[in-house]
Motif scaffolding. Structure first.
Motif, mmCIF file in Angstrom:
data_model
loop_
_atom_site.group_PDB
_atom_site.id
_atom_site.type_symbol
_atom_site.label_atom_id
_atom_site.label_comp_id
_atom_site.label_asym_id
_atom_site.label_seq_id
_atom_site.Cartn_x
_atom_site.Cartn_y
_atom_site.Cartn_z
ATOM 1 N N GLY A 29 1.072 -1.202 -0.558
ATOM 2 C CA GLY A 29 -0.038 0.277 -0.023
ATOM 3 C C GLY A 29 0.963 1.098 -0.652
ATOM 4 O O GLY A 29 1.679 1.064 0.492
ATOM 5 N N PHE B 161 0.906 4.735 1.580
ATOM 6 C CA PHE B 161 -0.085 6.064 2.454
ATOM 7 C C PHE B 161 0.265 7.979 1.844
ATOM 8 O O PHE B 161 1.369 7.436 1.419
ATOM 9 C CB PHE B 161 -0.178 6.016 3.944
ATOM 10 N N GLU C 96 -3.397 9.264 5.132
ATOM 11 C CA GLU C 96 -4.487 8.337 4.915
ATOM 12 C C GLU C 96 -3.688 7.737 3.351
ATOM 13 O O GLU C 96 -2.651 7.979 2.724
ATOM 14 C CB GLU C 96 -5.800 9.511 4.291
ATOM 15 N N PHE C 97 -5.351 6.648 3.473
ATOM 16 C CA PHE C 97 -4.582 5.789 2.211
ATOM 17 C C PHE C 97 -4.491 6.958 0.925
ATOM 18 O O PHE C 97 -5.477 6.801 0.441
ATOM 19 C CB PHE C 97 -5.468 4.677 2.470
ATOM 20 N N SER D 161 -6.564 -0.509 -5.913
ATOM 21 C CA SER D 161 -7.189 0.211 -4.892
ATOM 22 C C SER D 161 -6.248 1.605 -4.776
ATOM 23 O O SER D 161 -5.771 1.311 -4.611
ATOM 24 C CB SER D 161 -7.453 -0.548 -3.698
ATOM 25 N N TYR D 162 -7.660 2.456 -4.979
ATOM 26 C CA TYR D 162 -7.693 3.740 -4.899
ATOM 27 C C TYR D 162 -8.564 4.849 -3.526
ATOM 28 O O TYR D 162 -9.532 4.427 -4.333
ATOM 29 C CB TYR D 162 -7.148 3.978 -6.450
ATOM 30 N N ALA D 163 -7.931 5.899 -3.122
ATOM 31 C CA ALA D 163 -8.523 6.397 -2.372
ATOM 32 C C ALA D 163 -9.368 8.016 -3.763
ATOM 33 O O ALA D 163 -8.957 7.167 -4.950
ATOM 34 C CB ALA D 163 -7.804 7.942 -1.822
ATOM 35 N N ARG E 24 -7.538 -5.194 5.844
ATOM 36 C CA ARG E 24 -8.163 -3.807 5.252
ATOM 37 C C ARG E 24 -6.907 -2.830 4.424
ATOM 38 O O ARG E 24 -6.387 -2.397 4.885
ATOM 39 C CB ARG E 24 -9.212 -2.935 6.075
ATOM 40 N N ASP F 39 -7.083 -0.186 3.052
ATOM 41 C CA ASP F 39 -7.276 1.186 3.121
ATOM 42 C C ASP F 39 -6.618 1.554 4.709
ATOM 43 O O ASP F 39 -7.194 2.671 5.115
ATOM 44 C CB ASP F 39 -8.001 1.711 2.630
#
Length: 123
Positions: free
Chosen positions: A35, A37, A46-47, A59-61, A103, A105
């Motif tokens: 990941g 951050f 924050e992710f 996966s993206y913010a 998870r 995120d």
């Protein structure tokens, strides 16, 4: 566990691009979800993005969707974050992290962290 070292940060003008790299030590790199951050001064971490061990799932913010791309090269034990159309609000210290499960995120679900690399976007 793995040890993680980020690189590629720097100063860039708004609209520009940067590619961050995160090099991992250890033979088990390919087992981890990876990941990215970020943390801006005075704000919580924050992710940004995450990628599965195979690289198939990402996966993206919402704030970076369509501008950032996460990828990995398991042969090189490296994960990348390509950042395009950068905005001043992307200014932060960027961290990569490795996760066994959890998870993607949520930062507390990650097991190993790099030291971070600074990204500054000027307007």
């Amino acid at each position: 566990q793995v040890q993680l070292v980020e690189s590629g940060g720097g100063l860039v003008q708004a609209g520009g691009s940067l590619r961050l790299s995160c090099a991992a030590s250890g033979r088990t790199f390919r087992r981890y979800v990876m990941g990215w951050f970020r943390q801006a001064p005075g704000k919580e971490r924050e992710f940004v993005a995450a990628i599965s061990w195979s690289g198939v799932s990402t996966s993206y913010a919402d704030s970076v969707k369509g501008r950032f791309t996460v990828s990995r090269d398991n042969a090189k034990n490296t994960v990348y974050l390509q950042m395009n159309s950068l905005k001043p609000e992307d200014t932060a210290t960027y961290y990569c992290a490795a996760q066994n499960s959890g998870r993607v995120d949520v930062d507390s679900d990650y097991d190993c962290w790099g030291q971070g690399t600074q990204v500054t976007v000027s307007s």
